[in-house]
Design an enzyme around this catalytic site. Structure first.
Site, mmCIF file in Angstrom:
data_model
loop_
_atom_site.group_PDB
_atom_site.id
_atom_site.type_symbol
_atom_site.label_atom_id
_atom_site.label_comp_id
_atom_site.label_asym_id
_atom_site.label_seq_id
_atom_site.Cartn_x
_atom_site.Cartn_y
_atom_site.Cartn_z
ATOM 1 N N GLY A 18 52.518 103.954 -62.171
ATOM 2 C CA GLY A 18 52.276 102.464 -62.115
ATOM 3 C C GLY A 18 53.443 101.617 -62.406
ATOM 4 N N GLY A 19 53.132 100.415 -63.084
ATOM 5 C CA GLY A 19 54.062 99.499 -63.207
ATOM 6 C C GLY A 19 55.235 100.112 -63.871
ATOM 7 N N GLY A 28 86.379 101.415 -40.794
ATOM 8 C CA GLY A 28 85.512 100.312 -41.638
ATOM 9 C C GLY A 28 85.476 101.009 -43.080
ATOM 10 N N ALA A 29 85.491 102.338 -42.956
ATOM 11 C CA ALA A 29 85.266 102.815 -44.433
ATOM 12 C C ALA A 29 86.492 102.811 -45.174
ATOM 13 C CB ALA A 29 85.155 104.409 -44.239
HETATM 14 C C1 HXC Z 1 44.084 103.860 -70.600
HETATM 15 C C2 HXC Z 1 44.778 105.859 -70.667
HETATM 16 C C3 HXC Z 1 45.442 105.472 -69.440
HETATM 17 C C4 HXC Z 1 45.387 104.193 -68.842
HETATM 18 C C5 HXC Z 1 45.770 107.617 -69.780
HETATM 19 N N1 HXC Z 1 44.988 107.089 -70.751
HETATM 20 N N2 HXC Z 1 46.340 106.733 -69.049
HETATM 21 N N3 HXC Z 1 44.093 104.845 -71.020
HETATM 22 N N4 HXC Z 1 44.916 103.371 -69.301
HETATM 23 N N5 HXC Z 1 46.063 103.898 -67.888
HETATM 24 C C6 HXC Z 1 44.440 107.968 -71.668
HETATM 25 C C7 HXC Z 1 43.625 108.880 -71.251
HETATM 26 O O1 HXC Z 1 42.298 108.333 -70.941
HETATM 27 C C8 HXC Z 1 43.481 109.813 -72.469
HETATM 28 O O2 HXC Z 1 42.689 109.362 -73.404
HETATM 29 C C9 HXC Z 1 44.824 109.827 -73.061
HETATM 30 O O3 HXC Z 1 45.508 108.655 -72.633
HETATM 31 C C10 HXC Z 1 45.873 110.847 -72.422
HETATM 32 O O4 HXC Z 1 45.459 110.948 -70.964
HETATM 33 P P1 HXC Z 1 45.257 112.609 -70.280
HETATM 34 O O5 HXC Z 1 44.741 112.043 -68.944
HETATM 35 O O6 HXC Z 1 44.551 113.227 -71.182
HETATM 36 O O7 HXC Z 1 46.653 112.924 -70.268
HETATM 37 P P2 HXC Z 1 47.256 113.798 -69.186
HETATM 38 O O8 HXC Z 1 46.546 114.791 -68.532
HETATM 39 O O9 HXC Z 1 48.674 114.410 -69.686
HETATM 40 O O10 HXC Z 1 47.476 112.913 -67.990
HETATM 41 C C11 HXC Z 1 48.588 111.762 -68.287
HETATM 42 C C12 HXC Z 1 48.212 110.965 -66.915
HETATM 43 C C13 HXC Z 1 46.822 110.406 -66.453
HETATM 44 C C14 HXC Z 1 49.080 111.494 -65.454
HETATM 45 C C15 HXC Z 1 49.150 109.697 -67.116
HETATM 46 O O11 HXC Z 1 46.275 110.003 -67.927
HETATM 47 C C16 HXC Z 1 46.745 109.324 -65.782
HETATM 48 O O12 HXC Z 1 46.836 109.693 -64.453
HETATM 49 N N6 HXC Z 1 46.538 107.989 -66.016
HETATM 50 C C17 HXC Z 1 46.124 106.912 -65.236
HETATM 51 C C18 HXC Z 1 47.710 106.623 -64.545
HETATM 52 C C19 HXC Z 1 47.289 105.417 -63.809
HETATM 53 O O13 HXC Z 1 46.976 105.228 -62.809
HETATM 54 N N7 HXC Z 1 47.884 104.203 -64.430
HETATM 55 C C20 HXC Z 1 47.496 102.965 -63.910
HETATM 56 C C21 HXC Z 1 48.867 102.514 -62.840
HETATM 57 S S1 HXC Z 1 48.524 101.177 -62.519
HETATM 58 P P3 HXC Z 1 41.850 110.217 -74.597
HETATM 59 O O14 HXC Z 1 40.887 109.113 -75.193
HETATM 60 O O15 HXC Z 1 40.894 111.143 -73.658
HETATM 61 O O16 HXC Z 1 42.666 110.797 -75.403
HETATM 62 C C22 HXC Z 1 49.771 99.975 -63.246
HETATM 63 C C23 HXC Z 1 49.654 98.613 -62.517
HETATM 64 C C24 HXC Z 1 51.087 97.773 -62.791
HETATM 65 O O17 HXC Z 1 50.287 100.520 -64.103
HETATM 66 C C25 HXC Z 1 51.542 97.520 -61.573
HETATM 67 C C26 HXC Z 1 52.879 96.577 -61.882
HETATM 68 C C27 HXC Z 1 53.598 96.572 -60.666
#
Ligand code: HXC
Length: 539
Positions: A195-196, A429-430
């Site tokens: 994401g961000g 041009g290059a």
């Molecule tokens: C809160 C999060 C989190 C998030 C992961 N965790 N991402 N908590 N907010 N964004 C937490 C999980 O709940 C988990 O907690 C721990 O971190 C580890 O994550 P896992 O999923 O168990 O790890 P893994 O299998 O390695 O996967 C990692 C991951 C996945 C690929 C990053 O967690 C994931 O897809 N997360 C969401 C990614 C996402 O969509 N983020 C938002 C993007 S939007 P526990 O308690 O179980 O240990 C964004 C907006 C900004 O960023 C835009 C600006 C331009």
């Protein structure tokens, strides 16, 4: 009672603590021991989660900082900080650091500011406190004129903190842009960068990634599947080779974290601390008198035979050429090096890949590198062997005019010392775009085997003598005759030298010495910036 009060404010002697145990005496040594114990506990983090990181081939945030920085140099900010959010189970879980270790240290004794996201805390996700710590080191880096290095390993915006997380990202991006061209910014992606977070990489000057563990994307595999139905894995979607070889977001790609962080250190050793300081000088390597006979052998005389431009670069620079974007747009090579101990940026066409033509990615790659060097006072050496821009519908539809203009723009506005060396051919041009005198190169040197022209001799003869060639009984013989007769005017470097567009026609073996001498002559070059808010680079 919150953990903060338990940690730092022991109840007065004689009264039982909230857990019923007798309170410790309130002595300096007791408080010191308590503080040390807390710091050790914070630094140790969640051992089981750290082991899970290691099992994936990753290191913890602190282990990474230990590899990156000089031993014992790290000083940390806001170690005790915790998020102040509520709901969604956050209230009961307030780990110290809030998932990012931030502060300052040195690399080879030179000051840098750093942050390292800690995946073991909320997946390294970014909430308000986490963001505030990053903002703080960014502000300190800018205020002190020091490079900023971010080690990213994060699930992106912390979902529970909602808009506060998004606000935190906005603050990072604004600071990245404010610091752009003032301090070097390096982004190292060592895990998910979802994401961000990906925009921190895009806005940085240089992004590093590690294979298998790093993955960077705006929308992850789940969202991709939900929206498009396509199933794709993390690294397939945004792994190191995707960004190092296709998108161009990553400038450097490694198999493991230790090599990656060692090269971050190497890169820092080649960069100035900020735009007001010169790049770090090394001792002279005696380049002024260093003749390199191999240079006369590497480049074939025939204009279209391939060779590796990196072999030419290796003979011109001191021995530490550091290639940037090695895996992307290989038809142009860019890198940092030293010549006679002084840091330079090298740009060269690469005849080994697509005959060294300029296409869309090559133009983008070279343009961004030229702008970086110009922003940080790094002189440019451009090695030209270019047949032209890549023709075709794909390129035109994709906007080669706009992207090629980026490179043109970057050179036109660059005020650092600029030395052009035309090693074999420079057409059309290059020729203009590859730092010709007409767009502001300070010095142009050409090898005698060289062709500088609107196009190659054969192409030129085909256009100018089309009727005669069509009518000829032996067109090939006539073509060869015409090329021999007119080649001096059509392609010879002396034609350009007599008109002041080439400063000298040099023996290839003298190239290293000549470039070193010219860079020394140009070292104090000053160019006033034009009065305007900013130009409008064709983005
Ligand atoms: C809160 C999060 C989190 C998030 C992961 N965790 N991402 N908590 N907010 N964004 C937490 C999980 O709940 C988990 O907690 C721990 O971190 C580890 O994550 P896992 O999923 O168990 O790890 P893994 O299998 O390695 O996967 C990692 C991951 C996945 C690929 C990053 O967690 C994931 O897809 N997360 C969401 C990614 C996402 O969509 N983020 C938002 C993007 S939007 P526990 O308690 O179980 O240990 C964004 C907006 C900004 O960023 C835009 C600006 C331009």
């Amino acid at each position: 009672m919150s953990e903060v009060i338990r940690d730092f404010v022991p109840v007065p002697p004689g009264r039982p603590s909230s857990n019923g145990h007798a309170p410790p005496a309130r002595t300096m040594s007791g408080l010191r021991a308590q503080r040390e114990a807390l710091r050790a506990r914070i630094a140790a983090g969640d051992g089981a989660a750290a082991d899970r990181q290691r099992a994936l081939g990753k290191r913890t945030a602190r282990e990474r900082l230990a590899l990156l920085l000089d031993e014992g140099s790290f000083t940390e900010i806001e170690m005790y900080r915790r998020h102040q959010a509520h709901g969604l189970k956050l209230g009961e879980n307030r780990p110290h650091t809030d998932g990012v270790v931030a502060g300052s240290g040195t690399i080879d004794g030179r000051r840098v500011f750093v942050y390292a996201q800690d995946f073991t805390v909320f997946g390294g996700s970014l909430g308000a406190a986490h963001a505030a710590k990053i903002h703080k080191v960014m502000d300190l880096a800018l205020a002190t004129g020091s490079p900023l290095i971010g080690l990213n390993d994060s699930g992106g915006a912390r979902i529970q903190e909602g808009v506060m997380s998004l606000d935190g990202y906005g603050g990072i991006f604004r600071r990245c842009v404010q610091a752009s061209g003032v301090i070097p910014q390096i982004c190292v992606v060592l895990g998910p960068c979802a994401g961000g977070a990906a925009y921190s990489a895009a806005l940085a000057d240089f992004t590093f990634m590690v294979r298998d563990t790093a993955a960077m994307y705006l929308t992850g595999p789940d969202v991709v599947e939900a929206v498009t139905g396509e199933r794709v894995g993390h690294t397939d979607l945004g792994g190191a080779d995707v960004h190092g070889g296709r998108s161009g977001v990553a400038a450097f790609v490694y198999d493991d974290e230790a090599d990656c962080l060692a090269d971050v250190r190497h890169l820092v050793s080649l960069l100035p601390a900020n735009n007001l300081e010169p790049p770090p000088s090394g001792p002279s390597s005696g380049a002024w008198d260093d003749l390199r006979p191999r240079l006369a052998e590497i480049v074939p005389v025939e204009p279209n035979r391939p060779y590796d431009m990196r072999d030419v670069i290796a003979e011109i620079v001191d021995d530490d050429y550091f290639e940037v974007h090695e895996g992307w747009a290989g038809n142009v090579v860019v890198g940092l090096a030293r010549i006679d101990g002084e840091v330079v940026g090298v740009v060269g066409n690469q005849p080994m890949v697509l005959a060294g033509v300029l296409d869309i990615p090559a133009s983008q790659k070279a343009a961004r590198f030229v702008r970086f060097c110009d922003a940080f006072g790094i002189p440019l050496v451009t090695l030209v062997d270019v047949p032209g821009f890549l023709p075709g519908r794909d390129q035109e539809y994709g906007g080669i005019i706009r992207h090629g203009a980026k490179l043109l723009y970057a050179y036109c506005e660059a005020t650092v010392p600029r030395v052009q060396v035309i090693v074999r051919k420079a057409y059309g041009g290059a020729y203009i775009v590859m730092d010709s005198r007409s767009i502001g190169a300070d010095v142009s040197l050409a090898w005698p085997t060289n062709e500088i022209a609107v196009m190659g001799a054969e192409g030129a003869v085909n256009v100018l003598f089309r009727r005669e060639l069509n009518a000829a009984a032996d067109a090939a013989a006539l073509r060869a005759e015409l090329i021999a007769e007119y080649s001096d005017q059509l392609i010879h470097p002396l034609y350009a030298a007599e008109r002041g567009l080439v400063d000298d026609v040099i023996d290839p073996i003298e190239t290293r010495a000549e470039v070193a001498r010219w860079l020394a002559a140009l070292r104090n070059k000053r160019a006033p910036a034009p009065q305007r808010k900013h130009g409008n680079v064709p983005l």
